[in-house]
Design an enzyme around this catalytic site. Structure first.
Site, short mmCIF file in Angstrom:
data_model
loop_
_atom_site.label_atom_id
_atom_site.label_comp_id
_atom_site.label_asym_id
_atom_site.label_seq_id
_atom_site.Cartn_x
_atom_site.Cartn_y
_atom_site.Cartn_z
N LYS A 1 -0.53 -5.02 -0.88
CA LYS A 1 -0.49 -5.60 0.73
C LYS A 1 -0.54 -4.21 1.59
CE LYS A 1 2.90 -9.05 -0.87
NZ LYS A 1 4.21 -9.56 -0.78
N GLY A 2 0.07 -3.16 1.05
CA GLY A 2 0.28 -2.02 1.73
C GLY A 2 -0.58 -1.69 2.71
N LYS B 1 0.39 11.82 -2.20
CA LYS B 1 1.57 12.24 -2.89
C LYS B 1 1.11 13.08 -3.98
CE LYS B 1 5.76 9.90 -2.10
NZ LYS B 1 6.75 8.94 -2.55
N ASP C 1 6.32 -0.31 1.92
CA ASP C 1 7.44 -1.18 1.84
C ASP C 1 8.47 -0.57 0.96
OD1 ASP C 1 6.15 -1.65 -0.71
OD2 ASP C 1 7.61 -3.25 -0.75
N ASP D 1 -0.32 7.58 -5.04
CA ASP D 1 0.83 8.04 -5.63
C ASP D 1 0.62 8.67 -7.16
OD1 ASP D 1 3.61 8.50 -5.54
OD2 ASP D 1 4.05 6.48 -6.15
N GLU E 1 -6.55 2.43 0.94
CA GLU E 1 -5.03 2.42 0.35
C GLU E 1 -4.33 3.09 1.24
OE1 GLU E 1 -3.27 1.25 -1.69
OE2 GLU E 1 -4.05 0.95 -3.77
N ASP E 2 -3.11 2.52 1.34
CA ASP E 2 -1.97 3.15 1.99
C ASP E 2 -1.19 4.36 1.36
OD1 ASP E 2 -1.17 1.60 0.13
OD2 ASP E 2 0.97 1.16 1.14
N PHE F 1 10.56 9.15 -0.02
CA PHE F 1 10.39 7.70 -0.07
C PHE F 1 10.08 7.27 1.41
CE2 PHE F 1 12.18 3.99 -2.46
CZ PHE F 1 11.49 3.30 -1.78
C1 PRP Z 1 1.43 0.78 -3.98
C2 PRP Z 1 0.05 1.27 -3.17
C3 PRP Z 1 -0.91 1.65 -4.09
C4 PRP Z 1 -0.16 1.82 -5.20
C5 PRP Z 1 -0.26 3.39 -5.48
O1 PRP Z 1 1.08 -0.57 -3.99
O2 PRP Z 1 -0.31 0.39 -2.02
O3 PRP Z 1 -1.65 0.49 -4.32
O4 PRP Z 1 1.14 1.80 -5.11
O5 PRP Z 1 0.42 3.84 -6.48
P1 PRP Z 1 0.09 4.55 -7.72
O6 PRP Z 1 -0.85 5.75 -7.20
O7 PRP Z 1 1.15 5.12 -8.36
O8 PRP Z 1 -0.66 3.72 -8.61
P2 PRP Z 1 2.30 -1.46 -4.76
O9 PRP Z 1 2.02 -1.79 -5.99
O10 PRP Z 1 3.45 -1.05 -4.18
O11 PRP Z 1 1.92 -2.92 -4.11
P3 PRP Z 1 2.04 -3.19 -2.45
O12 PRP Z 1 0.89 -2.44 -1.81
O13 PRP Z 1 1.87 -4.69 -2.37
O14 PRP Z 1 3.34 -2.59 -1.72
#
Ligand code: PRP
Length: 182
Positions: free
Chosen positions: A45-46, A133, A161, A105, A101-102, A154
């Protein structure tokens, strides 16, 4: 429940700074994708808010679709397998795909998603992430288009979120430690 801003330790990027950065990313995409009718793939969703802003800065035809994915089986060594929670309905065979992507990570999510899109016949797959990041990276993956490189803090807001909250904050902030440590 009080106001969202009460939980923000500091503002990292204001609305105005975000808007400028989105324009600059869109300009980079324009020179690479004009005339190619790319598929803009919003990862829920991000990425919802970043995608909505980004596509409105693109002045050429593109298609928009959505996926919600995560990875399972993530042990200390394994980087897991892709789990598709919601799939897109576009046939991407022969298409140029831009994953939006937002945040990038650990990189696990995207490193599992890219091969799946290639398996489906995508002509090209590019990664456009608003935040990068690097300090958290577990797999070797680099985005093609990056808004900001950030420290290991964070971050919330602009789609990001904590416990499904703060996505609607119109800027990006750092969450107060007491909120996630209580
Ligand atoms: C977050 C973000 C990416 C992912 C990145 O999504 O939107 O999709 O984590 O993390 P990574 O590089 O460690 O794989 P999340 O799974 O939190 O879902 P959301 O977008 O619904 O909050």
């Amino acid at each position: 429940m009080g106001k969202l801003k009460n939980d923000v330790a500091k503002v990292l990027f204001t609305r105005e700074e975000i808007a400028e950065k989105v324009k600059s990313l869109a300009n980079q995409l324009k020179s690479a994708y004009e005339g190619k009718n790319p598929l803009i793939l919003c990862i829920l969703k991000g990425s919802l808010i970043f995608t909505a802003d980004l596509v409105r800065e693109l002045d050429f035809p593109c298609t928009i679709d959505f996926m919600q994915v995560s990875s399972y089986g993530q042990g200390a060594k394994s980087s897991g397998q892709l789990k598709v929670k919601k799939d897109m309905d576009t046939d991407i065979n022969g298409r140029d795909v831009i994953i939006v992507e937002d945040i990038l990570d650990t990189g696990v999510t995207l490193s599992n998603l890219v091969p799946e899109l290639e398996r489906r016949g995508a002509k090209s797959v590019a990664l456009c992430v608003f935040l990068n990041k690097e300090a958290r990276r577990r797999v070797d993956i680099k985005a093609d288009y990056v808004g900001y490189d950030i420290e290991n803090e964070f971050v919330i807001g602009y789609g990001l979120d904590y416990d499904e909250k703060y996505r609607n904050l119109p800027y990006i902030g750092v969450l107060k430690r007491e909120v996630y440590e209580k």
